[in-house]
Design a protein around this motif. Structure first.
Motif, PDB file in Angstrom:
ATOM      1  N   ARG A 106       0.571   4.113  -2.870  1.00  0.00           N
ATOM      2  CA  ARG A 106       0.239   5.480  -2.848  1.00  0.00           C
ATOM      3  C   ARG A 106       1.518   6.516  -3.286  1.00  0.00           C
ATOM      4  O   ARG A 106       1.312   7.382  -3.828  1.00  0.00           O
ATOM      5  N   SER A 126      -5.518  -2.395   4.888  1.00  0.00           N
ATOM      6  CA  SER A 126      -4.857  -1.309   4.915  1.00  0.00           C
ATOM      7  C   SER A 126      -5.405  -0.710   3.541  1.00  0.00           C
ATOM      8  O   SER A 126      -5.429  -1.399   2.653  1.00  0.00           O
ATOM      9  N   GLU A 146      -4.630  -2.971   0.360  1.00  0.00           N
ATOM     10  CA  GLU A 146      -3.429  -4.077   0.437  1.00  0.00           C
ATOM     11  C   GLU A 146      -3.770  -5.428   0.821  1.00  0.00           C
ATOM     12  O   GLU A 146      -4.496  -5.905   1.846  1.00  0.00           O
ATOM     13  N   GLU A 164      -4.367   9.822   2.958  1.00  0.00           N
ATOM     14  CA  GLU A 164      -3.425   8.859   3.745  1.00  0.00           C
ATOM     15  C   GLU A 164      -3.660   7.495   3.772  1.00  0.00           C
ATOM     16  O   GLU A 164      -5.086   7.220   3.655  1.00  0.00           O
ATOM     17  N   ILE A 165      -2.769   6.798   4.183  1.00  0.00           N
ATOM     18  CA  ILE A 165      -3.277   5.240   4.453  1.00  0.00           C
ATOM     19  C   ILE A 165      -4.018   5.021   5.704  1.00  0.00           C
ATOM     20  O   ILE A 165      -3.788   5.855   6.839  1.00  0.00           O
ATOM     21  N   ILE A 211      -6.321   3.061   0.747  1.00  0.00           N
ATOM     22  CA  ILE A 211      -5.933   4.381   0.413  1.00  0.00           C
ATOM     23  C   ILE A 211      -7.178   4.671  -0.428  1.00  0.00           C
ATOM     24  O   ILE A 211      -7.694   3.656  -0.950  1.00  0.00           O
ATOM     25  N   PRO A 224      -1.652   2.011   8.727  1.00  0.00           N
ATOM     26  CA  PRO A 224      -2.001   0.792   8.324  1.00  0.00           C
ATOM     27  C   PRO A 224      -2.903   0.121   9.171  1.00  0.00           C
ATOM     28  O   PRO A 224      -2.744   0.288  10.359  1.00  0.00           O
ATOM     29  N   ILE A 246       0.799  -1.168  -0.072  1.00  0.00           N
ATOM     30  CA  ILE A 246      -0.090  -0.110  -0.127  1.00  0.00           C
ATOM     31  C   ILE A 246       0.960   1.131   0.088  1.00  0.00           C
ATOM     32  O   ILE A 246       0.728   2.244  -0.741  1.00  0.00           O
ATOM     33  N   GLU A 247       1.981   1.199   0.634  1.00  0.00           N
ATOM     34  CA  GLU A 247       2.909   2.390   0.725  1.00  0.00           C
ATOM     35  C   GLU A 247       3.680   2.660  -0.616  1.00  0.00           C
ATOM     36  O   GLU A 247       3.482   3.734  -0.931  1.00  0.00           O
TER      37      GLU A 247
END
Length: 258
Positions: free
Chosen positions: A136, A178, A194, A148-149, A180, A169, A132-133
């Protein structure tokens, strides 16, 4: 435990922080879809009979999006790195544009004359990623306004809108937990989830979008198979089956064979 008791959230498993721990689709099925749960047995019997009578394979192929400006929407999704499959100006007032997200078996279609829905009214369109990071970061680099997550306070999917969102998360970075979100220029809402480990038994389509991507998967399988042969102490005559299982499981985010 009685069927009625299983439907009580107070008896569902919890994390050390007091939240429902594994309340993902697996647990929901376990608690809500057990055969001995109270339900309309006549309806359930009809469903079972229908399922046994015809097992037609049905795959989700296309999601239709309502947009107000076709060219603007097309540019937005192409800027996301999605593949333009077709852009067909069939006739006056009828145009069909199809794009596909990277690695997805399902596409989106928008255009002129393809839906009566109000532009920007789509909500909860769902994408899945393994990180997920990273997702993003890439979306931001492509100029998209991204939330933001976040995770849901219940640990189960996500509520509509921004209800029950918690920043960051999911605890222990649990798979499926998690998210976005972002919108296209018309306001159609996308949620990115995610998924690192699939629900046991969840069947997914294995797809490689380029020779290079397939080569990467083959090299990973070859390296893992070398470790496997070293562990068993001899050549594996069934290496095609082992490769196949490894590559399918790896693509699905499932535990791979040793």
């Amino acid at each position: 435990m009685s069927a009625d008791a299983r439907l009580d959230p107070r008896v569902w498993p919890r994390d050390s922080d007091g939240r429902h721990a594994s309340l993902n689709a697996t647990v929901l099925r376990h608690h809500l879809m057990r055969r001995d749960c109270p339900m309309n047995t006549e309806t359930d019997s009809k469903r079972t009979g229908a399922a046994e009578a015809a097992r037609v394979v049905m795959k989700l192929e296309v999601v239709v999006l309502p947009v107000s400006d076709v060219d603007r929407a097309k540019a937005f999704y192409e800027d996301l790195g999605w593949t333009l499959d077709v852009d067909l100006p069939v006739s006056a007032g009828y145009r069909v544009v199809e794009l596909t997200p990277p690695g997805s078996p399902t596409s989106i279609i928008f255009g002129s004359g393809v839906t009566d829905a109000a532009a920007g009214s789509a909500r909860g369109l769902q994408l899945v990623v393994s990180d997920i990071e990273t997702a993003r970061t890439e979306l931001v680099a492509r100029g998209v306004e991204v939330s933001e997550i976040f995770h849901d306070t219940t640990g189960v999917f996500h509520h509509a809108g921004v209800t029950a969102r918690e920043p960051g998360p999911a605890p222990q970075r649990r798979s499926y937990g998690s998210f976005i979100s972002f919108q296209d220029p018309d306001g159609n809402e996308w949620i990115v989830q995610e998924v690192t480990t699939r629900i046991p038994g969840r069947i997914v389509q294995t797809r490689f979008d380029s020779p290079e991507e397939l080569a990467v998967a083959l090299r990973a399988a070859a390296a893992a198979h070398g470790v496997h042969e070293a562990r068993i102490g001899h050549e594996d005559a069934n290496w095609p089956e082992w490769y196949a299982e490894y590559m399918v499981r790896a693509a699905a985010g499932q535990e791979v064979p040793e």
